[in-house]
Design a protein around this motif. Sequence first.
Motif, PDB file in Angstrom:
ATOM      1  N   GLN A  98      -6.188  24.531  37.093  1.00  6.60           N
ATOM      2  CA  GLN A  98      -5.316  24.553  37.974  1.00  6.60           C
ATOM      3  C   GLN A  98      -4.490  24.128  37.510  1.00  6.60           C
ATOM      4  OE1 GLN A  98      -5.264  25.664  40.857  1.00  6.60           O
ATOM      5  NE2 GLN A  98      -2.885  25.883  41.187  1.00  6.60           N
ATOM      6  N   LEU A  99      -4.230  23.451  36.680  1.00  5.06           N
ATOM      7  CA  LEU A  99      -3.019  22.111  35.557  1.00  5.06           C
ATOM      8  C   LEU A  99      -2.572  23.860  34.798  1.00  5.06           C
ATOM      9  CD1 LEU A  99      -0.356  20.831  34.941  1.00  5.06           C
ATOM     10  CD2 LEU A  99      -1.983  19.603  33.788  1.00  5.06           C
ATOM     11  N   MET A 100      -3.262  24.434  33.497  1.00  2.00           N
ATOM     12  CA  MET A 100      -3.151  26.029  33.568  1.00  2.00           C
ATOM     13  C   MET A 100      -2.692  26.349  33.762  1.00  2.00           C
ATOM     14  SD  MET A 100      -5.680  26.526  31.123  1.00  2.00           S
ATOM     15  CE  MET A 100      -7.178  27.659  31.559  1.00  2.00           C
ATOM     16  N   LEU A 101      -3.646  27.138  35.042  1.00  4.68           N
ATOM     17  CA  LEU A 101      -2.887  28.245  35.147  1.00  4.68           C
ATOM     18  C   LEU A 101      -1.343  27.813  36.167  1.00  4.68           C
ATOM     19  CD1 LEU A 101      -6.349  29.243  38.247  1.00  4.68           C
ATOM     20  CD2 LEU A 101      -5.244  30.029  35.664  1.00  4.68           C
ATOM     21  N   GLN A 102      -1.488  26.991  36.328  1.00  2.00           N
ATOM     22  CA  GLN A 102       0.350  26.946  37.104  1.00  2.00           C
ATOM     23  C   GLN A 102       1.138  26.507  36.048  1.00  2.00           C
ATOM     24  OE1 GLN A 102      -0.217  22.705  38.831  1.00  2.00           O
ATOM     25  NE2 GLN A 102      -0.335  23.749  40.553  1.00  2.00           N
ATOM     26  N   GLN A 103       1.046  26.215  35.050  1.00  4.26           N
ATOM     27  CA  GLN A 103       1.744  26.650  33.512  1.00  4.26           C
ATOM     28  C   GLN A 103       1.304  27.917  33.214  1.00  4.26           C
ATOM     29  OE1 GLN A 103       0.367  23.286  30.476  1.00  4.26           O
ATOM     30  NE2 GLN A 103       1.552  21.806  32.004  1.00  4.26           N
ATOM     31  N   GLN A 104       0.031  28.524  32.901  1.00  5.39           N
ATOM     32  CA  GLN A 104       0.532  29.896  31.934  1.00  5.39           C
ATOM     33  C   GLN A 104       1.651  30.691  33.217  1.00  5.39           C
ATOM     34  OE1 GLN A 104      -0.619  31.108  30.209  1.00  5.39           O
ATOM     35  NE2 GLN A 104      -0.176  33.205  30.722  1.00  5.39           N
ATOM     36  N   GLN A 105       1.632  30.373  34.288  1.00  5.46           N
ATOM     37  CA  GLN A 105       2.454  30.670  35.571  1.00  5.46           C
ATOM     38  C   GLN A 105       4.255  30.832  35.297  1.00  5.46           C
ATOM     39  OE1 GLN A 105       1.891  34.124  37.630  1.00  5.46           O
ATOM     40  NE2 GLN A 105       3.527  34.417  37.396  1.00  5.46           N
ATOM     41  N   ARG A 106       4.335  29.768  35.324  1.00 10.10           N
ATOM     42  CA  ARG A 106       5.497  29.064  34.394  1.00 10.10           C
ATOM     43  C   ARG A 106       6.053  29.483  33.486  1.00 10.10           C
ATOM     44  NH1 ARG A 106       6.366  23.280  33.784  1.00 10.10           N
ATOM     45  NH2 ARG A 106       8.694  22.576  33.600  1.00 10.10           N
ATOM     46  N   MET A 107       5.151  29.493  32.483  1.00 10.89           N
ATOM     47  CA  MET A 107       5.899  30.437  31.318  1.00 10.89           C
ATOM     48  C   MET A 107       5.485  31.646  31.509  1.00 10.89           C
ATOM     49  SD  MET A 107       5.659  29.378  27.704  1.00 10.89           S
ATOM     50  CE  MET A 107       4.534  28.316  27.155  1.00 10.89           C
ATOM     51  N   GLN A 108       5.209  32.324  31.986  1.00 15.36           N
ATOM     52  CA  GLN A 108       5.365  33.537  32.288  1.00 15.36           C
ATOM     53  C   GLN A 108       6.653  33.610  32.205  1.00 15.36           C
ATOM     54  OE1 GLN A 108       1.974  35.721  34.786  1.00 15.36           O
ATOM     55  NE2 GLN A 108       0.957  35.157  32.475  1.00 15.36           N
ATOM     56  N   ASN A 109       6.804  32.828  33.981  1.00 13.91           N
ATOM     57  CA  ASN A 109       8.311  33.118  34.638  1.00 13.91           C
ATOM     58  C   ASN A 109       9.283  32.909  33.697  1.00 13.91           C
ATOM     59  OD1 ASN A 109       6.804  33.548  36.977  1.00 13.91           O
ATOM     60  ND2 ASN A 109       6.973  31.469  37.926  1.00 13.91           N
ATOM     61  N   GLN A 110       8.887  31.842  32.824  1.00  6.77           N
ATOM     62  CA  GLN A 110      10.388  30.949  31.662  1.00  6.77           C
ATOM     63  C   GLN A 110      10.729  32.295  31.110  1.00  6.77           C
ATOM     64  OE1 GLN A 110      12.272  28.413  31.567  1.00  6.77           O
ATOM     65  NE2 GLN A 110      11.260  27.660  33.510  1.00  6.77           N
ATOM     66  N   TRP A 111       9.852  32.905  30.563  1.00  5.14           N
ATOM     67  CA  TRP A 111       9.834  34.577  29.314  1.00  5.14           C
ATOM     68  C   TRP A 111      10.692  35.483  29.810  1.00  5.14           C
ATOM     69  CZ3 TRP A 111       9.843  33.493  24.329  1.00  5.14           C
ATOM     70  CH2 TRP A 111       9.086  32.760  24.209  1.00  5.14           C
ATOM     71  N   GLN A 112      10.000  35.278  31.351  1.00  3.31           N
ATOM     72  CA  GLN A 112      11.023  36.255  31.850  1.00  3.31           C
ATOM     73  C   GLN A 112      12.550  35.979  31.710  1.00  3.31           C
ATOM     74  OE1 GLN A 112       9.435  37.158  36.081  1.00  3.31           O
ATOM     75  NE2 GLN A 112       7.345  38.052  34.912  1.00  3.31           N
ATOM     76  N   GLN A 113      12.661  34.536  32.520  1.00  2.00           N
ATOM     77  CA  GLN A 113      14.443  34.460  32.024  1.00  2.00           C
ATOM     78  C   GLN A 113      14.306  33.261  31.118  1.00  2.00           C
ATOM     79  OE1 GLN A 113      15.995  33.268  35.978  1.00  2.00           O
ATOM     80  NE2 GLN A 113      14.293  34.622  36.956  1.00  2.00           N
ATOM     81  N   ALA A 114      14.173  34.444  29.830  1.00  2.00           N
ATOM     82  CA  ALA A 114      14.767  33.359  27.751  1.00  2.00           C
ATOM     83  C   ALA A 114      15.921  32.874  28.182  1.00  2.00           C
ATOM     84  CB  ALA A 114      13.622  34.362  27.528  1.00  2.00           C
ATOM     85  N   PHE A 115      16.761  33.887  28.146  1.00  3.80           N
ATOM     86  CA  PHE A 115      18.054  34.001  28.011  1.00  3.80           C
ATOM     87  C   PHE A 115      18.665  32.387  28.352  1.00  3.80           C
ATOM     88  CE2 PHE A 115      17.659  37.877  27.411  1.00  3.80           C
ATOM     89  CZ  PHE A 115      17.378  38.165  26.095  1.00  3.80           C
ATOM     90  N   LYS A 116      18.471  32.178  30.355  1.00  2.00           N
ATOM     91  CA  LYS A 116      18.545  31.397  30.831  1.00  2.00           C
ATOM     92  C   LYS A 116      18.501  29.378  29.891  1.00  2.00           C
ATOM     93  CE  LYS A 116      19.295  33.686  35.042  1.00  2.00           C
ATOM     94  NZ  LYS A 116      18.893  33.633  36.705  1.00  2.00           N
ATOM     95  N   ASN A 117      17.080  29.163  29.790  1.00  2.00           N
ATOM     96  CA  ASN A 117      16.731  28.132  29.377  1.00  2.00           C
ATOM     97  C   ASN A 117      15.719  28.956  28.252  1.00  2.00           C
ATOM     98  OD1 ASN A 117      16.859  27.030  31.831  1.00  2.00           O
ATOM     99  ND2 ASN A 117      14.253  27.839  32.586  1.00  2.00           N
ATOM    100  N   SER A 118      16.036  27.433  27.159  1.00  2.00           N
ATOM    101  CA  SER A 118      15.089  27.888  25.728  1.00  2.00           C
ATOM    102  C   SER A 118      13.624  26.984  25.175  1.00  2.00           C
ATOM    103  CB  SER A 118      16.301  26.305  24.959  1.00  2.00           C
ATOM    104  OG  SER A 118      15.825  25.290  25.026  1.00  2.00           O
TER     105      SER A 118
END
Length: 151
Positions: A98-118
Amino acid sequence: MRVIRKYANRRLYDTQQSRYVTLEDLRRLIIDEEPFRVEDAKSGEDLTRTILLSIIIEQEQADSDAEVFSNDLLAQLIRVYDMSSPLPLARYLEQGTQLMLQQQQRMQNQWQQAFKNSPMELMREMAEENMRFWQSALQKPSQGDDDDKPS
């Protein structure tokens, strides 16, 4: 909850859609997070775990690049069943996955917003989250460990 009936001829019948289905159809239900129960058409016995394992086996055989269960891992899992006091493995695997899946989703969301967070900030946060999870999981006495023991 959707009920799938398994007949003696190994066919699976979706009672909601009134049609025969395949393991691939059931895999799609899982991906779509639609709950279902597989039962023996004659006895009503719950066969869901067996069918879920069949889906995993089919996926493992279909794509060697997507292999999740190595021979060594499978051998280790078999050894866990033979322990005099089996580990509460189910709880750790469920929580870790469950933690891995949540982090995967978070990573995908972060890549979509790559310019906002390093990316380094994201990796730092994920490492901290992993540390908190495993510290918590290893320090807390498990609840329902008796449920994890084989009958």
